[in-house]
Design a protein around this motif. Structure first.
Motif, PDB file in Angstrom:
ATOM      1  N   TYR A 190       0.632  -1.059  -0.366  1.00 44.27           N
ATOM      2  CA  TYR A 190      -0.032  -0.194  -0.165  1.00 44.27           C
ATOM      3  C   TYR A 190       0.637   1.530  -0.002  1.00 44.27           C
ATOM      4  O   TYR A 190       2.087   1.277   0.605  1.00 44.27           O
ATOM      5  N   ASP A 191       0.442   2.377  -0.182  1.00 43.38           N
ATOM      6  CA  ASP A 191       1.518   3.414  -0.691  1.00 43.38           C
ATOM      7  C   ASP A 191       1.738   4.442  -0.068  1.00 43.38           C
ATOM      8  O   ASP A 191       2.697   4.875  -0.032  1.00 43.38           O
ATOM      9  N   SER A 192       1.060   4.020   1.234  1.00 45.01           N
ATOM     10  CA  SER A 192       1.712   5.466   2.417  1.00 45.01           C
ATOM     11  C   SER A 192       2.155   4.484   3.120  1.00 45.01           C
ATOM     12  O   SER A 192       3.175   5.306   3.836  1.00 45.01           O
ATOM     13  N   TYR A 193       2.546   2.959   3.218  1.00 44.12           N
ATOM     14  CA  TYR A 193       3.927   2.750   3.913  1.00 44.12           C
ATOM     15  C   TYR A 193       5.350   3.815   4.164  1.00 44.12           C
ATOM     16  O   TYR A 193       5.735   4.089   4.990  1.00 44.12           O
ATOM     17  N   VAL A 194       5.471   3.732   2.739  1.00 41.22           N
ATOM     18  CA  VAL A 194       7.169   3.749   3.321  1.00 41.22           C
ATOM     19  C   VAL A 194       6.984   5.733   2.608  1.00 41.22           C
ATOM     20  O   VAL A 194       8.271   5.761   3.067  1.00 41.22           O
ATOM     21  N   PRO A 195       6.568   6.149   2.300  1.00 40.18           N
ATOM     22  CA  PRO A 195       6.555   7.629   2.416  1.00 40.18           C
ATOM     23  C   PRO A 195       6.906   7.652   3.821  1.00 40.18           C
ATOM     24  O   PRO A 195       7.899   8.854   4.757  1.00 40.18           O
ATOM     25  N   VAL A 196       5.878   6.970   4.872  1.00 41.13           N
ATOM     26  CA  VAL A 196       6.063   7.817   5.789  1.00 41.13           C
ATOM     27  C   VAL A 196       6.900   7.039   6.888  1.00 41.13           C
ATOM     28  O   VAL A 196       7.373   7.817   7.920  1.00 41.13           O
ATOM     29  N   ILE A 197       7.347   5.654   6.224  1.00 43.23           N
ATOM     30  CA  ILE A 197       8.957   5.118   7.037  1.00 43.23           C
ATOM     31  C   ILE A 197       9.788   6.775   7.057  1.00 43.23           C
ATOM     32  O   ILE A 197      10.161   6.886   7.930  1.00 43.23           O
ATOM     33  N   ARG A 198       9.846   6.803   5.424  1.00 47.01           N
ATOM     34  CA  ARG A 198      10.883   7.871   5.426  1.00 47.01           C
ATOM     35  C   ARG A 198      10.938   9.395   6.271  1.00 47.01           C
ATOM     36  O   ARG A 198      11.785   9.827   6.656  1.00 47.01           O
ATOM     37  N   LEU A 199       9.699   9.847   5.763  1.00 48.73           N
ATOM     38  CA  LEU A 199       9.613  10.770   7.369  1.00 48.73           C
ATOM     39  C   LEU A 199       9.640  10.571   7.909  1.00 48.73           C
ATOM     40  O   LEU A 199      10.095  11.638   8.982  1.00 48.73           O
ATOM     41  N   ASN A 200      10.177   9.406   9.392  1.00 47.03           N
ATOM     42  CA  ASN A 200      10.873   9.544  10.715  1.00 47.03           C
ATOM     43  C   ASN A 200      12.005   8.726  10.607  1.00 47.03           C
ATOM     44  O   ASN A 200      12.765   8.320  11.599  1.00 47.03           O
ATOM     45  N   GLY A 201      12.410   9.441   8.829  1.00 47.76           N
ATOM     46  CA  GLY A 201      14.343   8.710   9.127  1.00 47.76           C
ATOM     47  C   GLY A 201      13.816   7.731   9.345  1.00 47.76           C
ATOM     48  O   GLY A 201      15.470   7.606   9.551  1.00 47.76           O
ATOM     49  N   GLY A 202      13.089   6.235   8.892  1.00 48.02           N
ATOM     50  CA  GLY A 202      13.621   4.521   9.104  1.00 48.02           C
ATOM     51  C   GLY A 202      13.970   5.009   7.392  1.00 48.02           C
ATOM     52  O   GLY A 202      13.934   5.625   6.129  1.00 48.02           O
ATOM     53  N   VAL A 203      14.631   3.221   7.277  1.00 44.40           N
ATOM     54  CA  VAL A 203      15.081   3.054   5.743  1.00 44.40           C
ATOM     55  C   VAL A 203      14.431   1.135   5.803  1.00 44.40           C
ATOM     56  O   VAL A 203      14.276   0.502   6.468  1.00 44.40           O
ATOM     57  N   PRO A 204      13.304   2.237   4.270  1.00 41.80           N
ATOM     58  CA  PRO A 204      12.898   0.797   3.612  1.00 41.80           C
ATOM     59  C   PRO A 204      13.610  -0.395   3.548  1.00 41.80           C
ATOM     60  O   PRO A 204      14.944  -0.489   2.835  1.00 41.80           O
ATOM     61  N   VAL A 205      13.566  -1.442   4.027  1.00 46.44           N
ATOM     62  CA  VAL A 205      13.663  -2.734   3.606  1.00 46.44           C
ATOM     63  C   VAL A 205      12.920  -3.841   2.667  1.00 46.44           C
ATOM     64  O   VAL A 205      12.115  -4.289   3.457  1.00 46.44           O
ATOM     65  N   TYR A 206      13.034  -3.696   1.813  1.00 40.09           N
ATOM     66  CA  TYR A 206      12.138  -4.819   0.688  1.00 40.09           C
ATOM     67  C   TYR A 206      12.255  -5.985   0.130  1.00 40.09           C
ATOM     68  O   TYR A 206      13.307  -6.218   0.251  1.00 40.09           O
ATOM     69  N   VAL A 207      10.661  -6.375   0.661  1.00 40.34           N
ATOM     70  CA  VAL A 207      11.306  -7.935   0.085  1.00 40.34           C
ATOM     71  C   VAL A 207       9.945  -7.699  -1.275  1.00 40.34           C
ATOM     72  O   VAL A 207       8.852  -7.734  -1.027  1.00 40.34           O
ATOM     73  N   ARG A 208      10.639  -8.837  -2.508  1.00 44.28           N
ATOM     74  CA  ARG A 208       9.318  -8.598  -3.159  1.00 44.28           C
ATOM     75  C   ARG A 208       8.764  -9.575  -3.952  1.00 44.28           C
ATOM     76  O   ARG A 208       9.234 -11.400  -3.883  1.00 44.28           O
ATOM     77  N   LEU A 209       8.057  -9.912  -3.318  1.00 42.22           N
ATOM     78  CA  LEU A 209       6.607 -10.649  -3.938  1.00 42.22           C
ATOM     79  C   LEU A 209       5.931 -10.326  -4.878  1.00 42.22           C
ATOM     80  O   LEU A 209       5.820  -9.627  -5.681  1.00 42.22           O
ATOM     81  N   THR A 210       6.040 -11.657  -6.033  1.00 43.19           N
ATOM     82  CA  THR A 210       5.183 -11.485  -7.096  1.00 43.19           C
ATOM     83  C   THR A 210       4.270 -12.180  -7.736  1.00 43.19           C
ATOM     84  O   THR A 210       3.882 -13.663  -6.808  1.00 43.19           O
ATOM     85  N   LYS A 211       3.651 -12.173  -8.778  1.00 41.68           N
ATOM     86  CA  LYS A 211       2.432 -13.250  -9.336  1.00 41.68           C
ATOM     87  C   LYS A 211       2.913 -14.832  -9.789  1.00 41.68           C
ATOM     88  O   LYS A 211       4.200 -14.833  -9.433  1.00 41.68           O
ATOM     89  N   PRO A 212       2.378 -15.563  -9.498  1.00 40.58           N
ATOM     90  CA  PRO A 212       1.032 -15.450  -9.268  1.00 40.58           C
ATOM     91  C   PRO A 212       0.051 -15.635  -7.898  1.00 40.58           C
ATOM     92  O   PRO A 212      -0.887 -15.195  -7.919  1.00 40.58           O
ATOM     93  N   ASP A 213       0.969 -16.040  -6.983  1.00 37.52           N
ATOM     94  CA  ASP A 213       0.288 -15.900  -6.028  1.00 37.52           C
ATOM     95  C   ASP A 213       1.118 -15.261  -4.513  1.00 37.52           C
ATOM     96  O   ASP A 213       0.250 -15.331  -3.424  1.00 37.52           O
ATOM     97  N   PHE A 214       2.250 -14.316  -4.921  1.00 36.63           N
ATOM     98  CA  PHE A 214       2.389 -13.500  -3.523  1.00 36.63           C
ATOM     99  C   PHE A 214       2.913 -13.541  -2.640  1.00 36.63           C
ATOM    100  O   PHE A 214       2.760 -13.374  -1.877  1.00 36.63           O
TER     101      PHE A 214
END
Ligand code: PMP
Ligand code: GLN
Length: 382
Positions: free
Chosen positions: A122-146
């Motif tokens: 969901y698009d709000s998570y990362v900007p809010v993490i960044r506003l607070n100085g946090g560092v997002p660490v991404y885990v990519r899930l993909t089709k078909p079952d995520f």
């Protein structure tokens, strides 16, 4: 030369939901992009808001939410998830789940903290993490079952990992957490004491006989977690922007420190109306059948077309794979579809920080039969 403004969010543009709904409006397209129902809410709920407005409930509500609503939420949780949270110390009413997420991330994430984010997200998570100085660490899930590869998550969690954000049922992937998923999360976070933020706004929109498993079902995880819910999804009223958090007292106290200086309190008559409306559980228990019928109708209507639906077990969204139709990337194809064919959708790539492309567009099926029919007639011809 004029100095470029030093933005706190240099890489953040306008939310894709605003972009695509705006384009749909301008183009006169059928809007299956942003997630909202196009049918009316229950008139009884409208009557209840009117009743409380006329009774004079029009001034500030208590900061944490009106007591009768928090008590009704506590009973609902007890009924469904088998634990009775304290209405006073564990439940906070928010201006939608988006504000609940803002409270939670802002209250918990400190500069330099790592936060694990599963994408699509969901698009709000990362900007809010960044506003607070946090560092997002991404885990990519993909089709078909995520599905989540927990061994990979285990490698990423370390002493700097402050928070893991999960979303089940998942928007837009349609994946629903199993008991096994929660057990993995419990085991992995126990090692480092990592906190968990669980976005469960689609708790009642779940199909195929599956049962929603909540953070609240797992006591040791709940001890370091926050669950987020939304009445907008459950009662077809996204425009009311009313949701809530459930968290243990020590975390709730931190959430409220942010909440009180963010909105302070949420719309009073709506809270009273929701409290009364929640007395009848049938009002949310019928949702799986109601939406499964729409999902199945939409999928059946696509039979024989070149669109390939990706399985969705929850939420009112479905991914359609268009790799047999166009080589364009998702954003360009979504724009073309809106402009030339007058059906708006959301590119999956907008849920990935790196714009990962898998030829998938997300369509919202929370629509009247006639809207779905109009969209299907167009999609069949492409
Ligand atoms: N989380 C997810 C996964 C969502 O899809 C949405 C919105 N649609 C929200 C949070 C925000 O919900 P709300 O409209 O109550 O702010
Ligand atoms: N959550 C909704 C979606 O995924 C939209 C929320 C919003 O517009 N911010 O479409």
């Amino acid at each position: 030369m004029e100095k470029t403004f030093d933005s706190k969010l240099p890489d953040t543009g306008t939310s894709i939901f605003a972009v695509m709904s705006g384009l749909a409006r301008r183009e006169g397209a059928i809007n299956l992009s942003q997630g909202f129902p196009d049918f009316d809410i229950d008139p009884d709920l409208i009557d209840l808001v009117y009743k409380y407005m006329k009774k004079g409930y029009n001034q500030y509500a208590p900061m944490q939410g009106v007591p009768v609503l928090r008590e009704a939420i506590a009973r609902k949780i007890h009924r469904i998830y088998g634990r009775m949270p304290s209405a006073d110390d564990e439940i906070t009413v928010t201006a939608g789940a988006t504000q609940a997420l803002f409270n939670a991330i802002t209250a918990l994430v400190r500069p330099g903290d790592e936060v694990i984010v599963f994408e699509p997200a969901y698009d709000s998570y990362v900007p809010v993490i960044r506003l607070n100085g946090g560092v997002p660490v991404y885990v990519r899930l993909t089709k078909p079952d995520f599905r989540i590869d927990w061994a990979r998550v285990e490698q990423l969690v370390n002493e700097r990992t402050r928070l893991i954000i999960v979303n089940t049922p998942n928007n837009p992937g349609g994946y629903v957490f199993s008991d096994e998923d929660w057990q993995h999360l419990q085991r992995i976070t126990a090692r480092t004491g990592t906190l968990v933020l669980s976005d469960e706004v689609y708790e009642h929109i779940i199909f195929d006989g599956l049962q929603h498993r909540s953070l609240l079902n797992y006591p040791t995880l709940y001890a370091r977690g926050i669950a987020v819910f939304s009445f907008g999804k459950t009662f077809h009223a996204t425009g009311w922007k009313t949701g809530y958090t459930v968290a243990p007292p020590h975390l709730t106290a931190e959430l409220r420190k942010v909440h009180q200086f963010n909105v302070f309190a949420v719309n009073t008559p709506v809270q009273y109306a929701l409290a009364e409306y929640l007395e009848d559980p049938a009002r949310y228990e019928n949702l799986p059948d109601f939406y499964q019928e729409k999902r199945d109708y939409f999928i059946n209507g696509l039979k024989g077309s070149r669109w390939k639906p990706v399985p969705t077990h929850g939420t009112y969204f479905i991914g359609l794979d268009y790799s047999d139709i166009s080589p364009l990337d998702e954003f360009d194809f979504a724009v073309k579809l809106t402009r030339e064919y007058k059906v708006a959708s959301i590119p999956f790539s907008s849920f990935y920080h790196d714009g990962y492309n898998q030829h998938l567009l997300r369509f919202c099926f929370a629509k009247k039969r006639e809207t779905l029919d109009k969209a299907l007639a167009v999609l069949q011809k492409i």
